[in-house]
Scaffold this active site. Structure first.
Site, mmCIF file in Angstrom:
data_model
loop_
_atom_site.group_PDB
_atom_site.id
_atom_site.type_symbol
_atom_site.label_atom_id
_atom_site.label_comp_id
_atom_site.label_asym_id
_atom_site.label_seq_id
_atom_site.Cartn_x
_atom_site.Cartn_y
_atom_site.Cartn_z
ATOM 1 N N SER A 686 6.808 -1.623 3.739
ATOM 2 C CA SER A 686 5.769 -1.754 4.771
ATOM 3 C C SER A 686 4.404 -2.173 4.227
ATOM 4 O O SER A 686 3.466 -2.354 5.004
ATOM 5 C CB SER A 686 5.628 -0.439 5.548
ATOM 6 O OG SER A 686 5.242 0.605 4.684
ATOM 7 N N LYS A 729 1.132 7.274 10.437
ATOM 8 C CA LYS A 729 0.223 6.302 9.811
ATOM 9 C C LYS A 729 -1.073 6.162 10.617
ATOM 10 O O LYS A 729 -2.173 6.084 10.041
ATOM 11 C CB LYS A 729 0.932 4.948 9.684
ATOM 12 C CG LYS A 729 2.080 4.956 8.672
ATOM 13 C CD LYS A 729 2.784 3.620 8.603
ATOM 14 C CE LYS A 729 3.900 3.647 7.559
ATOM 15 N NZ LYS A 729 4.622 2.374 7.457
#
Length: 792
Positions: A686, A729
Site C-alpha cells: 500500500s 489509516k
C-alpha cells in the site's frame, strides 16, 4: 475301609461249580477283603437269606449298568468274586445291609437259571505269580506311592499303610490298595480281572501315580483358594472396621459415597450415552479396592461426569430494549457489534432452539474486545468465562488428555463449562491469532470442531469419551490480526472488525467510563479533582498515540495518583486539570506533531500504514546523488515493499517526458529511498503511490503539498489498486493533523464505516491512476535552488 480277615488261604477248586449270583452296584469286591453291601430287591434278599441258612458261598459280580434296578444275566461282568456273607441286618423299610468277605476270583462259564435268582456255573481263576527282583522292586514302589497318597488324601488313614506292609503276598497287597483307593469302578474291575499279579501291580502303579498328580494339583488349588479366601476375609474384616471407625468419626463410608453417586447420576439428566458410561464406571468403582490408585482415577472421572451441567441452562434476557440499554451502559459506540447481538436475541425470541453464533472480534489492542464479551454476557443474562489461547501449543489443552495418562484432565472447554455451571454460557477465546504449533499438536485444528455449529453438538473430549452438546454455547473469539488465523478456522467465524477510536470517541469514553473508574480505584471523587475536556484531548494528542484506550487510562490514573497523594498529605484544595496544566502532572509531551515539521518538503511524503496496534503515519524519503544508476532501499523493508519501490521507479522513469524529467538523470544518479524507524519491520504493497510521489517530487523538484498523506498500491502501468485497513489509516491521519488524504477510487465504498468526525475534518481525494495522485499531491511549480537551500 475294607480289611483283610486273618485266616488261611482259600483253596482254589479245580472243577467248575454252581453259585448263586448277587449283582453288586458301585462296589468291586476283592478276594480276602470284607466289604459292607446293601440290597433292596426281593430276589437279592431271598438269595442272602438262603445263603446264610445253608452257610453257602455266593458270587459277587459288578453290574455293567450301575443305574439298573433289576439286572439280568446280560447286565453283569463276566469276572467277579466268590464270597461268604458274615452278618446281616434287616431294616423296617425292607432294605438289607450285610457284610461279605471275598474268597477267590471267579469267571462265569454259563448261566443256569434266572428264578428265583440268578444262578451260574463258575470256575476259579488261577493267579500267575513269579518271585523276582522286579516283583520286589514293584512291591516296594507300590508301598512308597501308597504312603504318598495317604499323605495327600485326607480320607485315607495311616492304618491302611500299616495293613499294606503286613500283607503276605503281592496279590493281596494289590487288591488291598485297589479296594481303598478313590479310583473309578472301571479301573477296579480291570484290576480284578487281571490274573497276572505282576501286570496287575504295574497297572495299579500307573493308576496310583495319576492319583498322586491329581491329589497334588487338588491340594495346590485348595491352598490357593484358602489363601485367597483368607485374604478376602481379612480385607472384609478390615473394611468393616474402617466403616465403623468412619461412622464414629462422622465420615461417610464407601457405600454412602456410591449411593451419593447413584443419586447424582439420576439428578444430572445426562444423555443416554453419558448415563451408560457413568453407570458402567460406577459399577467398576463398586468392585474396586478404595486404597488402589485406579479407584481414585475412576472416582475423579465419575465426579467430572456428574458435575457437568448436562441439562442446566440459564434463561436468556429476551427483552431487546433492556439488552440494548445494558450494552450502551458498558460501551460507547461499537454499534455494529451491538446490532449483531440484538439481532441474535431477536431471533432467539422467535425461535428457541437457534444455535449460538461464532463471533470473532478483530481489532488493535485496548479497544475493548474482552470487556465487550463480559458486557454481552450481562446483557443476555448468561454466565461468562474467558479462555486465553495466547501461546497455547498443546492440542490437549482444547480436547483434554486421555485417562491413561497420570493426572489427566478434560480440556479447557469442558473445564470452563463446568465452572460456569451452565450449558449455554458465553465462552470468550482470547487471542486466537497467537496459537502456536509444535510436536504436541495444533490447537487451532482442535478448535475446528468446537467452532463449527454443525459439528459441536456432539463435541467429544478425550478425557470424557462421551459427546457433550456445545451448540447452545455462544463462542466469541478475539484477535489483533486475521492473517495468522488458519483460513479453514477463519471460515467458521463471523468476523466483526473493531477499529480504533477517534479523539471525540476517546473523549466521550474517558468521561463516561475511564475517569469514574479511576476515581473509584484511587478513593477520590469529582469534588477532589476535575478533568476538563481540554486536558483529556491534550493527553490523547500529546501523551498517547494508540488506537485503543489503555495508555489514556494509565495517564489519567497517573494524575489521580498525584492528586490522591496531595489529599492524603492533608491538602483540602480542589484540583482542576485542563490543557494548560497537564504538563505539571505528566511532564513534557511525549509525541510531537511530526507532520507539521516535515510537511511540504521535496522528496518526503507521509504515507498511511496499518499495523496490529492500529494505523500509523509512515514517511517515505527519497534523495539522489551522483553515481551509478542504482536504487538503494533502507528501513527494514519487506520483499513486497521493495518490489513496490521498484515498480514506482519504473513508472517514473517510463514517464520522464510527461513529468519533465531529464531522461539521462537516472543514468548518472543513484537514488536512495528510506523509510524512518528502521528498527521496525515494514511490508505491504500500500505504499506504492507514496513511493512514486516521493520519487516524482525528488526528480521534478516539486514539493509535496502540506498536510497531505496517501495510501494505495501501484502497478507498472500506473493504476492505483485498493487497500485494506482504511478506517485505521484515516484515524492515524486524523490524529496526526493531516488535512488531505489521497485514496484509491475502489475504496470509496468503505467510507460508510468512517466516523463523521473524520470525514468532516479530512478532505478525501479518490484517484484511479498515478497521474491523478501527482496532480493532487505535488505543487505546480518546482522550487528554485535558493529556496531549496533556505528550506533545507
Amino acid at each position: 475301609m475294607a480289611e483283610v480277615k486273618e485266616k488261611a488261604d482259600v483253596k482254589i477248586k479245580d472243577k467248575p461249580y454252581t453259585l448263586p449270583v448277587l449283582p453288586v452296584r458301585g462296589t468291586v469286591v476283592f478276594p480276602f477283603l470284607v466289604v459292607p453291601l446293601m440290597a433292596n430287591e426281593q430276589k437279592q434278599a431271598r438269595l442272602i437269606d438262603e445263603a446264610l441258612m445253608r452257610g453257602s458261598t455266593v458270587g459277587l459280580f459288578l453290574q455293567t449298568d450301575q443305574t439298573k434296578e433289576d439286572p439280568g444275566q446280560q447286565d453283569i461282568y463276566e469276572v467277579g468274586t466268590s464270597g461268604n456273607i458274615l452278618k446281616m441286618l434287616r431294616f423296617p423299610d425292607g432294605t438289607i445291609r450285610f457284610l461279605v468277605q471275598g474268597l477267590t476270583r471267579v469267571r462265569v462259564r454259563r448261566f443256569l437259571a434266572d428264578q428265583p435268582y440268578i444262578t451260574a456255573e463258575v470256575e476259579d481263576i488261577v493267579e500267575t505269580s513269579r518271585e523276582s527282583v522286579k516283583m520286589e522292586a514293584l512291591q516296594r514302589n507300590l508301598l512308597e506311592q501308597l504312603k504318598a497318597v495317604i499323605a495327600l488324601a485326607p480320607n485315607l488313614s495311616e492304618e491302611l499303610y500299616v495293613s499294606a506292609i503286613n500283607q503276605e503276598t503281592p496279590s493281596k497287597l494289590a487288591d488291598l490298595i485297589a479296594s481303598n483307593l478313590n479310583i473309578s469302578i472301571k479301573d477296579k474291575q480291570e484290576i480284578l480281572e487281571e490274573a497276572d499279579v505282576y501286570r496287575r501291580m504295574e497297572r495299579l502303579l500307573a493308576i496310583i501315580n495319576k492319583e498322586i498328580e491329581v491329589l497334588e494339583l487338588s491340594k495346590k488349588i485348595q491352598n490357593e483358594a484358602q489363601s485367597e479366601l483368607g485374604k478376602i476375609q481379612r480385607e472384609f474384616i478390615l473394611r468393616e472396621q474402617l466403616k465403623a471407625i468412619k461412622r464414629e468419626l462422622g465420615d461417610k463410608d464407601d457405600r454412602a459415597e456410591i449411593e451419593e453417586f447413584e443419586k447424582r447420576i439420576a439428578e444430572a439428566k445426562m444423555p443416554e450415552l453419558a448415563e451408560t458410561a457413568a453407570k458402567k464406571e460406577l459399577d467398576r468403582l463398586t468392585r474396586m479396592n478404595p486404597a488402589s490408585a485406579e479407584y481414585t482415577v475412576s472416582r475423579t472421572y465419575l465426579e467430572w461426569l456428574v458435575s457437568l451441567p448436562w441439562s442446566i441452562s440459564t434463561r436468556d434476557i429476551l427483552d431487546i430494549p433492556k439488552a440494548k440499554k445494558v450494552l450502551d451502559e458498558d460501551h460507547y459506540d461499537l454499534e455494529k457489534v451491538k446490532d449483531r447481538i440484538l439481532e441474535y436475541l431477536a431471533v432467539r425470541k422467535l425461535k428457541s432452539n437457534v444455535k449460538g453464533p461464532i463471533l470473532c472480534f478483530v481489532g488493535p489492542p485496548g479497544v475493548g474486545k474482552t470487556s465487550l464479551g463480559r458486557s454481552i454476557a450481562r446483557a443476555m443474562g448468561r454466565k461468562f468465562e474467558r479462555i486465553s489461547l495466547g501461546g497455547m501449543r498443546d492440542e490437549a489443552e482444547i480436547r483434554g488428555h486421555r485417562r491413561t495418562y497420570i493426572g489427566a484432565l478434560p480440556g479447557r472447554i469442558i473445564q470452563s463449562i463446568k465452572r460456569t455451571g451452565s450449558n449455554n454460557p458465553i465462552l470468550m477465546l482470547d487471542e486466537v491469532d497467537k496459537i502456536g504449533v509444535d510436536f504436541r499438536g495444533d490447537p487451532a485444528s482442535a478448535l475446528l470442531e468446537v467452532l463449527d455449529p454443525e459439528q459441536n453438538d456432539s463435541f467429544s473430549d478425550h478425557y470424557l469419551e462421551v459427546p457433550f452438546d456445545l451448540s447452545r454455547v455462544m463462542f466469541i473469539t478475539t484477535a489483533n490480526l486475521l492473517d495468522p488465523i488458519p483460513p479453514v478456522l477463519r471460515d467458521r467465524m463471523e468476523i466483526i472488525r473493531i477499529p480504533g477510536y477517534t479523539d471525540l470517541e476517546k473523549l466521550e469514553i474517558a468521561k463516561r467510563h475511564l475517569i469514574p473508574k479511576q476515581y473509584e480505584n484511587h478513593g477520590i471523587t469529582k469534588a477532589n479533582v476535575e478533568f476538563k475536556d481540554s486536558s483529556i484531548l491534550e493527553i490523547i494528542n500529546g501523551y498517547t498515540r494508540e488506537s485503543g484506550l489503555r495508555n489514556l487510562e494509565r495517564e489519567i490514573a497517573a494524575i489521580c495518583r498525584k492528586v490522591a497523594r496531595r489529599i492524603a498529605a492533608g491538602s483540602k484544595s480542589r484540583y482542576i486539570v485542563d490543557g494548560d496544566n497537564v504538563q505539571k502532572y505528566l511532564g513534557p509531551q511525549r509525541f510531537s506533531k511530526e507532520v507539521l515539521s516535515r510537511s511540504g518538503q521535496i522528496g518526503v511524503v507521509p504515507g498511511l500504514a496499518w499495523t496490529s496496534a492500529g494505523g500509523e503515519i509512515l514517511f517515505i524519503e527519497a534523495t539522489a546523488m551522483k553515481g551509478k544508476k542504482n536504487l538503494t532501499l533502507t528501513g527494514h523493508l519487506g520483499d513486497v515493499m521493495k518490489e513496490s519501490a521498484m515498480a514506482a521507479l519504473s513508472y517514473v522513469r517510463s514517464h520522464c517526458d510527461i513529468l519533465s524529467i531529464e531522461p539521462d538523470f537516472c543514468e548518472s544518479h543513484e537514488i536512495h529511498i528510506h523509510v524512518p524507524s528502521g528498527a521496525t519491520p515494514k511490508d505491504g504493497p500500500s505504499a506504492g503511490i507514496t513511493m512514486a510521489t516521493a520519487l516524482a517530487s525528488l526528480l521534478t523538484g516539486r514539493p509535496v503539498k502540506p498536510y497531505t498523506a496517501m495510501t494505495g498500491e501501484i502497478t507498472l502501468r500506473g493504476e492505483v489498486l485498493p487497500i485494506g485497513g482504511l478506517k485505521e489509516k484515516l484515524l492515524a491521519a486524523y490524529r496526526a493533523g493531516i488535512k488531505r488524504v489521497i485514496l484509491p477510487e475502489e475504496n470509496k465504498k468503505d467510507l460508510v464505516e468512517i466516523p463523521p468526525e473524520i470525514k468532516k475534518n479530512i478532505r478525501i481525494i479518490f484517484v484511479k491512476n498515478v497521474g491523478q495522485v501527482l496532480e493532487n499531491s505535488l505543487e505546480k511549480k518546482p522550487v528554485s535552488k535558493k529556496e531549496k537551500l533556505r528550506k533545507s
